[in-house]
Design an enzyme around this catalytic site. Structure first.
Site, short mmCIF file in Angstrom:
data_model
loop_
_atom_site.label_atom_id
_atom_site.label_comp_id
_atom_site.label_asym_id
_atom_site.label_seq_id
_atom_site.Cartn_x
_atom_site.Cartn_y
_atom_site.Cartn_z
N THR A 14 0.45 -1.22 0.30
CA THR A 14 -0.18 -0.19 0.41
C THR A 14 0.72 1.11 0.23
O THR A 14 1.86 0.90 0.22
CB THR A 14 -0.68 0.43 1.16
N CYS A 15 0.50 2.37 -0.41
CA CYS A 15 0.88 3.58 -0.52
C CYS A 15 0.01 4.67 -0.30
O CYS A 15 -1.37 4.29 1.11
CB CYS A 15 1.79 3.83 -1.79
N GLN A 16 0.12 6.13 -1.19
CA GLN A 16 -0.67 6.88 -0.10
C GLN A 16 -2.44 6.76 -1.09
O GLN A 16 -3.09 7.12 -0.51
CB GLN A 16 -0.05 8.52 -0.20
N TYR A 38 -3.60 4.68 1.79
CA TYR A 38 -3.36 4.79 3.10
C TYR A 38 -5.19 6.25 2.47
O TYR A 38 -6.26 6.81 3.08
CB TYR A 38 -2.59 5.46 3.54
#
Length: 115
Positions: free
Chosen positions: A77-79, A106
């Site tokens: 996951t990331c932004q 996120y």
């Protein structure tokens, strides 16, 4: 197996599945502002070297066991999904056949989880 996972499917795993390895590839500064519970922070520029480490070195660096190549629930996951997709591609090229991306990142998690 699909290379992505939805918010609802990830929500079912977080805090419940002992098999989930959730790797947040954002910078340390980004993660300091909030992250998905239980995620491990390995910035995108470190993914290749981290996943190539010996298991004992990975554990010493990140505090958790290195995922097995056939880990059933390895999620990046990331932004907002871009860096996570690159990490998933890299992981798959290293033999992590079940690696998946949470494309909402996120940004989606914090929005939906805060509702």
């Amino acid at each position: 197996m699909t290379s992505t996972i939805s918010y609802n499917d990830l929500k079912e795993l977080v805090g419940k599945s002992p098999n989930l390895v959730l790797i947040d590839v954002r910078s340390t500064g980004e993660v300091a502002r909030g992250c998905i519970p239980g995620s491990i922070n390995i910035p995108i520029e470190m993914i290749d070297s981290a996943l190539s480490m010996m298991p004992q070195d990975f554990k010493a660096s990140y505090g958790v066991n290195k995922p097995e190549l056939n880990a059933p629930e390895l999620v990046f996951t990331c932004q907002s999904g871009g860096r996570a997709a690159r990490a998933t591609t890299k992981a798959r090229s290293l033999g992590y056949t079940n690696a998946r991306t949470y494309p909402g990142g996120y940004g989606e998690w914090s929005y939906k989880d805060g509702m």
